[in-house]
Design an enzyme around this catalytic site. Structure first.
Site, PDB file in Angstrom:
ATOM      1  N   LYS A 123       7.523   4.351   5.681  1.00 37.12           N
ATOM      2  CA  LYS A 123       6.266   3.917   5.064  1.00 37.12           C
ATOM      3  C   LYS A 123       5.799   4.953   4.030  1.00 37.12           C
ATOM      4  CE  LYS A 123       4.455   1.595   9.222  1.00 37.12           C
ATOM      5  NZ  LYS A 123       4.841   0.212   9.079  1.00 37.12           N
ATOM      6  N   GLU A 207      -4.365   6.807   5.909  1.00 35.72           N
ATOM      7  CA  GLU A 207      -4.941   6.003   4.833  1.00 35.72           C
ATOM      8  C   GLU A 207      -6.273   5.422   5.246  1.00 35.72           C
ATOM      9  OE1 GLU A 207      -1.602   3.309   4.225  1.00 35.72           O
ATOM     10  OE2 GLU A 207      -2.474   1.823   5.559  1.00 35.72           O
ATOM     11  N   HIS A 242      -1.896  -6.019  16.101  1.00 37.09           N
ATOM     12  CA  HIS A 242      -1.174  -5.875  14.837  1.00 37.09           C
ATOM     13  C   HIS A 242       0.123  -6.675  14.796  1.00 37.09           C
ATOM     14  CE1 HIS A 242      -4.136  -2.957  13.813  1.00 37.09           C
ATOM     15  NE2 HIS A 242      -3.785  -2.157  14.780  1.00 37.09           N
ATOM     16  N   ARG A 302      14.296  -8.030   4.501  1.00 39.13           N
ATOM     17  CA  ARG A 302      15.045  -9.039   5.267  1.00 39.13           C
ATOM     18  C   ARG A 302      14.283 -10.353   5.184  1.00 39.13           C
ATOM     19  NH1 ARG A 302      11.196  -9.207   9.168  1.00 39.13           N
ATOM     20  NH2 ARG A 302      10.297  -7.209   9.764  1.00 39.13           N
TER      21      ARG A 302
HETATM   22  P1  ADP Z   1       4.006  -2.340  11.208  1.00 42.00           P
HETATM   23  O1  ADP Z   1       5.157  -1.926  10.354  1.00 42.00           O
HETATM   24  O2  ADP Z   1       3.930  -1.580  12.484  1.00 42.00           O
HETATM   25  O3  ADP Z   1       3.892  -3.825  11.389  1.00 42.00           O
HETATM   26  P2  ADP Z   1       2.056  -2.339   9.065  1.00 42.00           P
HETATM   27  O4  ADP Z   1       1.873  -1.180   8.210  1.00 42.00           O
HETATM   28  O5  ADP Z   1       2.825  -3.490   8.524  1.00 42.00           O
HETATM   29  O6  ADP Z   1       2.704  -1.868  10.445  1.00 42.00           O
HETATM   30  O7  ADP Z   1       0.652  -2.858   9.552  1.00 42.00           O
HETATM   31  C1  ADP Z   1       0.506  -3.852  10.543  1.00 42.00           C
HETATM   32  C2  ADP Z   1      -0.902  -4.386  10.562  1.00 42.00           C
HETATM   33  O8  ADP Z   1      -1.846  -3.329  10.762  1.00 42.00           O
HETATM   34  C3  ADP Z   1      -1.346  -5.041   9.279  1.00 42.00           C
HETATM   35  O9  ADP Z   1      -0.956  -6.375   9.194  1.00 42.00           O
HETATM   36  C4  ADP Z   1      -2.851  -4.876   9.353  1.00 42.00           C
HETATM   37  O10 ADP Z   1      -3.396  -5.842  10.211  1.00 42.00           O
HETATM   38  C5  ADP Z   1      -3.022  -3.525  10.012  1.00 42.00           C
HETATM   39  N1  ADP Z   1      -3.189  -2.437   9.017  1.00 42.00           N
HETATM   40  C6  ADP Z   1      -2.228  -1.659   8.482  1.00 42.00           C
HETATM   41  N2  ADP Z   1      -2.753  -0.776   7.594  1.00 42.00           N
HETATM   42  C7  ADP Z   1      -4.082  -0.976   7.592  1.00 42.00           C
HETATM   43  C8  ADP Z   1      -5.203  -0.377   6.903  1.00 42.00           C
HETATM   44  N3  ADP Z   1      -5.051   0.632   6.060  1.00 42.00           N
HETATM   45  N4  ADP Z   1      -6.441  -0.870   7.138  1.00 42.00           N
HETATM   46  C9  ADP Z   1      -6.619  -1.895   8.014  1.00 42.00           C
HETATM   47  N5  ADP Z   1      -5.636  -2.483   8.691  1.00 42.00           N
HETATM   48  C10 ADP Z   1      -4.373  -2.036   8.497  1.00 42.00           C
END
Ligand code: ADP
Length: 674
Positions: A123, A207, A242, A302
């Site tokens: 990430k 973040e 999530h 993917r």
């Molecule tokens: P993973 O790879 O574990 O799925 P992500 O980075 O894709 O993690 O984030 C998964 C979920 O977490 C997102 O769909 C959102 O709901 C929440 N999320 C991620 N980053 C943020 C953020 N900066 N602020 C609010 N919610 C977030």
């Protein structure tokens, strides 16, 4: 070595299992490709094995001894003369080492270039790359300085609330929201630990935590000639912990200007890493801000679980696109050719218990009634069917229900009907939870956010009440289907509704039963038997006059002068009742059931197991205590003994058969009164 261009795929190995393997085969076979499946011990009889043109054994049930072993997959690919490998999603799909090994072996990799997978694997690094490509990012720090005091300082600078993420994270793991200064250190330590334990990497990024965002992602596609398109967006805001639960396309309340801006940003991201094939760029979208900003979150290199909603609104088959791109063909359509048609939604049906923190459940799918599937309108992607086992080894997803409507309202309505008609018994699922989600007004209005489930927690988590008339249906079913009192068997046989199993015992005209829900709330019930199919049932101090009959697999019962119809499924002591109003799940109170089982002489299987010995044949005369058959379960042997003198009428299973807990093993007709 990179993918060879313009080489036709003839034999495709699918390095996956279950629903996704089935899904890929459907498309590949449609265009004349021979499909090679893999299977572990647990999957020997799985749907994906049956649908493949050929299937190869890959190892023991745990994925890390089979589907995840790169050498084994490659070995099979060589022996089976596969010229291409599709990794599906999950498992090895985002494993750059595997992608490289496949191509080094001269096999076509149906996926993006190794470098693109690597670039998006972290990430932090992907955020740095996207920053350079001028893709908008959530404000934060994603650099190499991992000093805890430094990270804590970054958290303060960003301003609360802040999200701490494991850089290597996935599936919602390794993330922590920090609201106050006092929480910072503990959160950093915890995320590091989780990152290390789950992903072998404790690198973190921090973040801004967007308080009420939506998750909107863009489906991108690029070919080997540098052409790229976006196939619009999917809104996946309805999440629990999530993880996505409901996905839809197009996103509700989403204007064309944002769609285009986000689509172009996603393509920019894909171009920045010389992408090829199907990819998804995930964004956080914040409609609460005046300018509705969106921020890059990550790119999944993917096909996604939720790709069908995109297929439904574009009329395209994304797996066919993947195969064409892997063969070096240009993209089938250009951006201008792509249009959004109608609205589509997908819900993920999981073997899990929403009332118990969504913990995965396992068991046999004793009963599966699918909604009516209608081409281009109601689609079901699954890798299991009635009778299959949901094992603890793999992802607990049972299926994905995907629907299409001309507009969002019609789509919701179609989904509602389809979900209502979908019945699963034997394994606890999230079906009723999903029905509650889509019934919430805010969802129907398109007011979604990633906080949705949390915000509507009270409505969603209301432990489902067992409906009173469902309890009555269950009691009638019980009274009709079990052994009954003092009548001779021929009396029963004449009755059109009779459904007798096992043997009979004398019973009092009045008896007490107790049922309970999963949470232990109990309902004492008194049943006065008036005739073979008529009872006075006292429940909650009210006496109902009830009669019932079985018509095919439905129980029809008249209660207080009204007729109802329901489907009752009994598995051991658990009971599921379905009718047009919904479902109830309850069970015999444990004490009663143990007693009942004893009375029945253990002619039902005490647990899931295998028949390892059958000592009798139909017509045999047996004496109380004779061993009738032997079952093996959990490496222990259980003798099934005759509870009474009698004649063996029917044996339901053969040597070597697997039987589920509660299944009737044999029918015994009593020859002397008990
Ligand atoms: P993973 O790879 O574990 O799925 P992500 O980075 O894709 O993690 O984030 C998964 C979920 O977490 C997102 O769909 C959102 O709901 C929440 N999320 C991620 N980053 C943020 C953020 N900066 N602020 C609010 N919610 C977030």
């Amino acid at each position: 070595m990179t993918n060879q261009k313009n080489k036709k795929i003839i034999r495709l190995l699918i390095a996956n299992r279950g629903e996704i393997a089935v899904r890929i085969m459907q498309s590949a076979q449609k265009i004349g490709i021979h499909c090679i499946a893999l299977y572990s011990d647990a999957d020997a009889h799985s749907m994906h094995v049956k649908q493949a043109n050929e299937a190869w054994y890959i190892g023991a049930s745990p994925a890390k001894e089979s589907y995840l072993v790169v050498e084994k997959v490659l070995q099979v690919a060589k022996e089976a003369r596969a010229d291409a490998i599709h990794p599906g999603y999950g498992f090895l799909s985002e494993n750059a080492g595997f992608a490289k090994a496949v191509q080094d072996a001269g096999i076509i990799w149906v996926g993006p270039p190794v470098k693109a997978i690597e670039a998006m694997g972290s990430k932090s690094e992907s955020k740095s790359l996207m920053e350079k490509a001028q893709v908008p990012l959530v404000p934060g720090y994603h650099g190499d300085n991992q000093d805890e005091a430094f990270l804590a300082e970054q958290v303060k600078q960003i301003g609360f609330p802040v999200l701490i993420k494991a850089s290597a994270g996935g599936g919602g793991k390794g993330m922590r929201v920090v609201e106050t200064e006092s929480e910072i250190n503990a959160a950093i330590t915890a995320s590091k630990r989780e990152g290390l334990n789950s992903f072998g990497d404790d690198k973190l990024l921090v973040e801004k935590y967007i308080t009420r965002p939506r998750h909107v992602e863009i489906q991108v596609f690029m070919d080997q000639h540098g052409n790229g398109v976006y196939l619009f967006e999917r809104d996946c805001s309805i999440q629990r912990r999530h993880q996505k639960v409901v996905e839809e396309a197009p996103a509700p309340k989403f204007d064309n200007a944002t769609r285009q801006a986000m689509g172009e940003a996603a393509l920019q991201a894909a171009r920045a890493i010389n992408y090829e094939g199907a990819g998804t760029v995930e964004f956080l979208y914040d409609p609460t801000q005046a300018d509705s900003p969106f921020y890059f979150m990550e790119m999944n290199t993917r096909l996604q679980v939720e790709h069908p909603v995109t297929e439904m609104i574009t009329g395209q088959d994304l797996v066919v696109w993947q195969l064409k791109v892997a063969q070096g063909e240009p993209l089938p359509l250009s951006q201008n050719d792509l249009r959004i048609n109608g609205h589509s939604m997908e819900v993920r049906i999981y073997a899990e218990d929403p009332d118990n923190e969504f913990l995965p459940t396992t068991g046999t799918l004793d009963h599966v009634q699918l909604p009516e599937l209608i081409a281009n309108r109601v689609r079901l992607d699954t890798g299991v069917q009635q009778g299959d086992e949901v094992s603890p080894y793999y992802d607990p997803m049972i299926s994905k229900l995907i629907v299409w409507g001309e507009d969002r309202a019609q789509c919701v309505s179609t989904l509602k009907h389809a979900l209502q008609a979908y019945q699963i018994a034997g394994v606890t699922t999230n079906l009723s939870f999903l029905r509650r989600v889509i019934n919430i007004d805010a969802f129907q209005q398109g007011d979604v956010s990633t906080r949705f489930i949390e915000e509507f927690n009270d409505q969603l988590m209301t432990q489902q009440d067992v409906k009173q008339h469902h309890l009555i249906a269950g009691i009638c079913h019980h009274m009709l289907s079990r052994k009954s009192a003092g009548q001779s068997r021929s009396d029963f046989a004449q009755s059109p509704w009779h459904n007798l199993n096992g043997f009979r015992l004398n019973q009092a005209a009045r008896e007490s039963l107790r049922f309970e829900n999963k949470h232990g709330d109990q309902w004492p019930v008194t049943v006065d038997t008036l005739s073979l199919n008529q009872w006075n049932i006292q429940l909650d101090e009210i006496t109902h006059s009830v009669q019932a009959r079985m018509v095919n697999d439905q129980i029809q019962y008249q209660m207080d002068n009204q007729w109802h119809s329901a489907r009752v499924i009994v598995h051991g002591r658990r009971i599921w009742v379905y009718d047009h109003q919904g479902e109830s799940e309850f069970q015999f109170a444990s004490q009663d059931y143990a007693q009942q089982d004893e009375q029945q002489g253990n002619l039902t299987a005490p647990m899931n197991g295998t028949i390892i010995q059958v000592d009798v044949t139909p017509g045999d005369q047996v004496k109380t205590g004779d061993v009738l058959m032997i079952m093996e379960a959990m490496k222990m042997e259980h003798a099934i003994k005759a509870p009474t003198d009698g004649i063996v009428k029917e044996i339901s299973f053969n040597l070597g058969d697997l039987v589920a807990e509660g299944a009737i093993l044999l029918e015994l007709e009593e020859t002397s009164e008990a």
